[in-house]
Design a protein around this motif. Sequence first.
Motif, mmCIF file in Angstrom:
data_model
loop_
_atom_site.group_PDB
_atom_site.id
_atom_site.type_symbol
_atom_site.label_atom_id
_atom_site.label_comp_id
_atom_site.label_asym_id
_atom_site.label_seq_id
_atom_site.Cartn_x
_atom_site.Cartn_y
_atom_site.Cartn_z
ATOM 1 N N HIS A 191 29.593 -0.989 -39.144
ATOM 2 C CA HIS A 191 28.719 -0.112 -39.577
ATOM 3 C C HIS A 191 26.904 0.199 -40.165
ATOM 4 O O HIS A 191 26.140 0.161 -39.181
ATOM 5 C CB HIS A 191 29.067 1.140 -40.278
ATOM 6 N N SER B 263 23.841 9.736 -38.782
ATOM 7 C CA SER B 263 24.940 9.643 -40.088
ATOM 8 C C SER B 263 25.213 10.734 -39.104
ATOM 9 O O SER B 263 26.739 10.828 -39.140
ATOM 10 C CB SER B 263 23.896 9.976 -41.849
ATOM 11 N N GLU C 78 32.036 6.135 -40.553
ATOM 12 C CA GLU C 78 31.430 5.258 -40.353
ATOM 13 C C GLU C 78 30.465 5.741 -42.262
ATOM 14 O O GLU C 78 30.418 5.224 -43.244
ATOM 15 C CB GLU C 78 30.694 4.790 -39.440
ATOM 16 N N VAL C 79 29.819 6.397 -41.883
ATOM 17 C CA VAL C 79 29.651 6.786 -42.910
ATOM 18 C C VAL C 79 30.028 6.892 -44.385
ATOM 19 O O VAL C 79 29.544 6.839 -45.703
ATOM 20 C CB VAL C 79 27.807 8.250 -42.599
ATOM 21 N N LEU D 119 24.019 0.411 -37.456
ATOM 22 C CA LEU D 119 22.464 1.029 -37.855
ATOM 23 C C LEU D 119 21.424 0.249 -37.778
ATOM 24 O O LEU D 119 20.200 0.450 -37.550
ATOM 25 C CB LEU D 119 22.681 1.365 -39.357
ATOM 26 N N THR E 26 25.554 14.958 -43.945
ATOM 27 C CA THR E 26 27.166 14.828 -43.116
ATOM 28 C C THR E 26 28.101 15.537 -44.281
ATOM 29 O O THR E 26 29.456 16.240 -43.353
ATOM 30 C CB THR E 26 27.748 13.859 -43.447
ATOM 31 N N SER F 229 30.887 4.069 -46.108
ATOM 32 C CA SER F 229 30.428 3.077 -46.233
ATOM 33 C C SER F 229 30.285 3.442 -47.380
ATOM 34 O O SER F 229 29.216 2.431 -48.588
ATOM 35 C CB SER F 229 28.425 3.558 -45.414
ATOM 36 N N TYR F 230 29.466 4.822 -48.404
ATOM 37 C CA TYR F 230 28.936 5.462 -49.253
ATOM 38 C C TYR F 230 30.601 5.162 -50.882
ATOM 39 O O TYR F 230 30.863 5.346 -51.630
ATOM 40 C CB TYR F 230 29.446 6.744 -49.465
ATOM 41 N N THR G 280 21.376 11.992 -45.781
ATOM 42 C CA THR G 280 23.042 11.313 -45.837
ATOM 43 C C THR G 280 24.432 12.703 -46.151
ATOM 44 O O THR G 280 24.765 12.914 -45.280
ATOM 45 C CB THR G 280 23.377 9.994 -46.731
ATOM 46 N N HIS H 116 28.094 9.506 -36.630
ATOM 47 C CA HIS H 116 28.833 8.885 -37.316
ATOM 48 C C HIS H 116 29.370 8.739 -39.136
ATOM 49 O O HIS H 116 29.060 8.623 -39.404
ATOM 50 C CB HIS H 116 28.334 6.920 -37.270
ATOM 51 N N ARG I 192 22.881 -2.868 -46.878
ATOM 52 C CA ARG I 192 22.747 -2.271 -47.487
ATOM 53 C C ARG I 192 21.139 -2.325 -47.558
ATOM 54 O O ARG I 192 19.990 -1.352 -47.810
ATOM 55 C CB ARG I 192 23.078 -1.191 -48.190
ATOM 56 N N HIS J 164 18.176 8.400 -39.344
ATOM 57 C CA HIS J 164 18.956 9.345 -40.367
ATOM 58 C C HIS J 164 19.840 9.856 -40.020
ATOM 59 O O HIS J 164 20.785 9.689 -40.348
ATOM 60 C CB HIS J 164 18.481 8.548 -41.836
#
Length: 195
Positions: free
Chosen positions: A66, A97, A103-104, A70, A166, A107-108, A163, A100, A126, A93
């Motif tokens: 990811h 976001s 994936e976002v 990005l 999303t 990622s968090y 972000t 995906h 990151r 961004h």
Amino acid sequence: MARTTGSRADITGPLVRQAARGLFARHGYAAVTMRQIAAAVGVQAGTLYAYTPDKQGLLAGLLIEHMDLLLAAWDDRPGDPPLVRLERFARFHIAYSLDHPDEVFLSYMELRSLTPENHAAVTALRRRYEDALTAILRDGARAGVMRVADARLTAMALIAMLTGVTNWFRQGGRLDRTAVADHYWGLVRGAVGAG
């Protein structure tokens, strides 16, 4: 274990990653078993180990992939004015976001599930992305078109805000993607004192 009849490495590998991504995003990394991933792909559980050393390797691979994608997709143009670059970053961004969301989310939310070594690898990637925004903010402050007391902190806050789209955006809702990006760009401008 033998590969399931009809499975092919060039097809099964991506299907394993896709199934794991979806299951991890819906149920959480800790709650998902390799058997569940295998069942979603339609292969035997042992077949997964031809594509990943273990569940941890699968998660790390997804997060690294990811971030690699990005970073490859982001195109800064340092010769452009800082506000143009900042707007490009904000719109990029949001669009990336929304394209995906799993994936976002991973990622968090699942960064905490990585081993220290894998965590370091993902956070290094990151950091490169965060540094790209930090550089834009520093350039804007130097040019006098942004008021930014702490460029790094501001970059982290802006990325978190962007972000967050999303979490609530739904296709077909009150605002379309363009309207959402326009509103967020207004918020970003205000946050850096560029009103």
